[in-house]
Design an enzyme around this catalytic site. Structure first.
Site, PDB file in Angstrom:
ATOM      1  N   HIS A   1       0.856  -1.198   0.000  1.00  0.00           N
ATOM      2  CA  HIS A   1       0.000   0.000   0.000  1.00  0.00           C
ATOM      3  C   HIS A   1       0.886   1.240   0.000  1.00  0.00           C
ATOM      4  O   HIS A   1       2.096   1.142   0.248  1.00  0.00           O
ATOM      5  CB  HIS A   1      -0.866   0.015   1.265  1.00  0.00           C
ATOM      6  CG  HIS A   1      -0.039   0.244   2.489  1.00  0.00           C
ATOM      7  ND1 HIS A   1       0.658  -0.767   3.114  1.00  0.00           N
ATOM      8  CD2 HIS A   1       0.273   1.387   3.163  1.00  0.00           C
ATOM      9  CE1 HIS A   1       1.343  -0.270   4.125  1.00  0.00           C
ATOM     10  NE2 HIS A   1       1.129   1.041   4.183  1.00  0.00           N
TER      11      HIS A   1
ATOM     12  N   HIS B   1       5.871   6.392  -1.031  1.00  0.00           N
ATOM     13  CA  HIS B   1       6.567   5.168  -1.427  1.00  0.00           C
ATOM     14  C   HIS B   1       5.726   3.959  -1.041  1.00  0.00           C
ATOM     15  O   HIS B   1       4.817   4.056  -0.212  1.00  0.00           O
ATOM     16  CB  HIS B   1       7.935   5.088  -0.725  1.00  0.00           C
ATOM     17  CG  HIS B   1       7.813   4.957   0.759  1.00  0.00           C
ATOM     18  ND1 HIS B   1       7.628   6.046   1.590  1.00  0.00           N
ATOM     19  CD2 HIS B   1       7.804   3.869   1.572  1.00  0.00           C
ATOM     20  CE1 HIS B   1       7.524   5.631   2.845  1.00  0.00           C
ATOM     21  NE2 HIS B   1       7.626   4.316   2.859  1.00  0.00           N
TER      22      HIS B   1
HETATM   23  P1  2AM Z   1       6.758   2.312   5.926  1.00  0.00           P
HETATM   24  O1  2AM Z   1       6.145   1.304   5.017  1.00  0.00           O
HETATM   25  O2  2AM Z   1       7.557   3.333   5.225  1.00  0.00           O
HETATM   26  O3  2AM Z   1       7.449   1.726   7.113  1.00  0.00           O
HETATM   27  C1  2AM Z   1       1.783   1.016   8.594  1.00  0.00           C
HETATM   28  O4  2AM Z   1       2.663   0.785   9.633  1.00  0.00           O
HETATM   29  C2  2AM Z   1       2.340   2.004   7.627  1.00  0.00           C
HETATM   30  O5  2AM Z   1       2.578   3.237   8.295  1.00  0.00           O
HETATM   31  C3  2AM Z   1       3.652   1.565   6.997  1.00  0.00           C
HETATM   32  O6  2AM Z   1       3.506   1.630   5.600  1.00  0.00           O
HETATM   33  C4  2AM Z   1       4.670   2.554   7.493  1.00  0.00           C
HETATM   34  O7  2AM Z   1       5.506   3.092   6.536  1.00  0.00           O
HETATM   35  C5  2AM Z   1       3.847   3.713   7.966  1.00  0.00           C
HETATM   36  N1  2AM Z   1       4.489   4.394   9.092  1.00  0.00           N
HETATM   37  C6  2AM Z   1       4.893   5.683   9.102  1.00  0.00           C
HETATM   38  N2  2AM Z   1       5.396   6.011  10.283  1.00  0.00           N
HETATM   39  C7  2AM Z   1       5.359   4.900  11.051  1.00  0.00           C
HETATM   40  C8  2AM Z   1       5.760   4.596  12.384  1.00  0.00           C
HETATM   41  N3  2AM Z   1       6.283   5.523  13.195  1.00  0.00           N
HETATM   42  N4  2AM Z   1       5.577   3.344  12.819  1.00  0.00           N
HETATM   43  C9  2AM Z   1       5.059   2.393  12.015  1.00  0.00           C
HETATM   44  N5  2AM Z   1       4.636   2.617  10.753  1.00  0.00           N
HETATM   45  C10 2AM Z   1       4.783   3.860  10.281  1.00  0.00           C
END
Ligand code: 2AM
Length: 180
Positions: A37, A121
């Site tokens: 996603h 991303h």
């Molecule tokens: P990421 O894929 O770049 O890790 C669910 O956890 C989504 O929220 C993930 O896609 C994650 O991005 C994003 N996310 C952003 N900040 C986060 C955080 N502090 N902890 C966990 N997930 C985070």
């Protein structure tokens, strides 16, 4: 308490295609196909009352549908080592405006403002000390992949963290207005 984030799901055909990329890098934990996603805004743990207020605020949001362009690979670093492997998403105005509207809606509800820059991303894998030649070969081999994705809604997801991969559940879906 419930752990939430706002995101854009990907069509099954694109998820299948990205899922087929999941090979060639030792020490990589690939995102399961069903979890792929784009995150618009991570919220984190909130109580049920706040979750309800978040939902009400997102349901009122008005923004146009658009076409999202994905492509190009890269990494985020942690401690100067690559830790996240991603597929890029073009930082196009309609996407940034939608993200800004989500951000304003959440701040109005009382959540703290997001201080990190929006770097759209799709996380393909998380890595721990990957062999760099293999990582570079993966990036070189997949960097030219690109696709266009019609975005007609966005979703409030809950994330359940257990022993294995997180389980994401679409709690509510919010339509975007028809493309003009
Ligand atoms: P990421 O894929 O770049 O890790 C669910 O956890 C989504 O929220 C993930 O896609 C994650 O991005 C994003 N996310 C952003 N900040 C986060 C955080 N502090 N902890 C966990 N997930 C985070």
């Amino acid at each position: 308490m419930i752990r939430l984030f706002v995101g854009i799901p990907l069509p099954p055909s694109l998820r299948r295609q990205l899922g087929s990329f999941a090979a060639g890098i030792p020490n990589a934990r690939w995102t399961p196909e069903e979890n792929l996603h784009l995150t618009l805004r991570f919220i984190g743990e909130v109580d049920e009352t706040t979750a309800g207020a978040v939902h009400d605020a997102l349901a009122e949001l008005q923004a146009p549908a658009f076409t999202m362009t994905v492509g190009g690979c890269g990494t985020f670093e942690g401690g100067r080592r690559p830790v996240t492997l991603w597929l890029g998403v073009e930082r196009q105005p309609a996407l940034v405006r939608l993200r800004d509207k989500v951000e304003s809606a959440l701040v109005r509800v009382g959540l703290p403002a997001e201080s990190r820059r929006f770097q759209p991303h799709i996380t393909l894998a998380r890595m721990k000390d990957p062999p760099l030649p293999k990582l570079h070969a993966f990036v070189a081999g997949h960097n030219l992949f690109h696709d266009s994705v019609p975005v007609t809604s966005f979703v409030l997801f809950s994330s359940h963290l257990g022993r294995g991969e997180p389980i994401y559940t679409a709690e509510a879906e919010y339509p975007l207005t028809a493309d003009s």
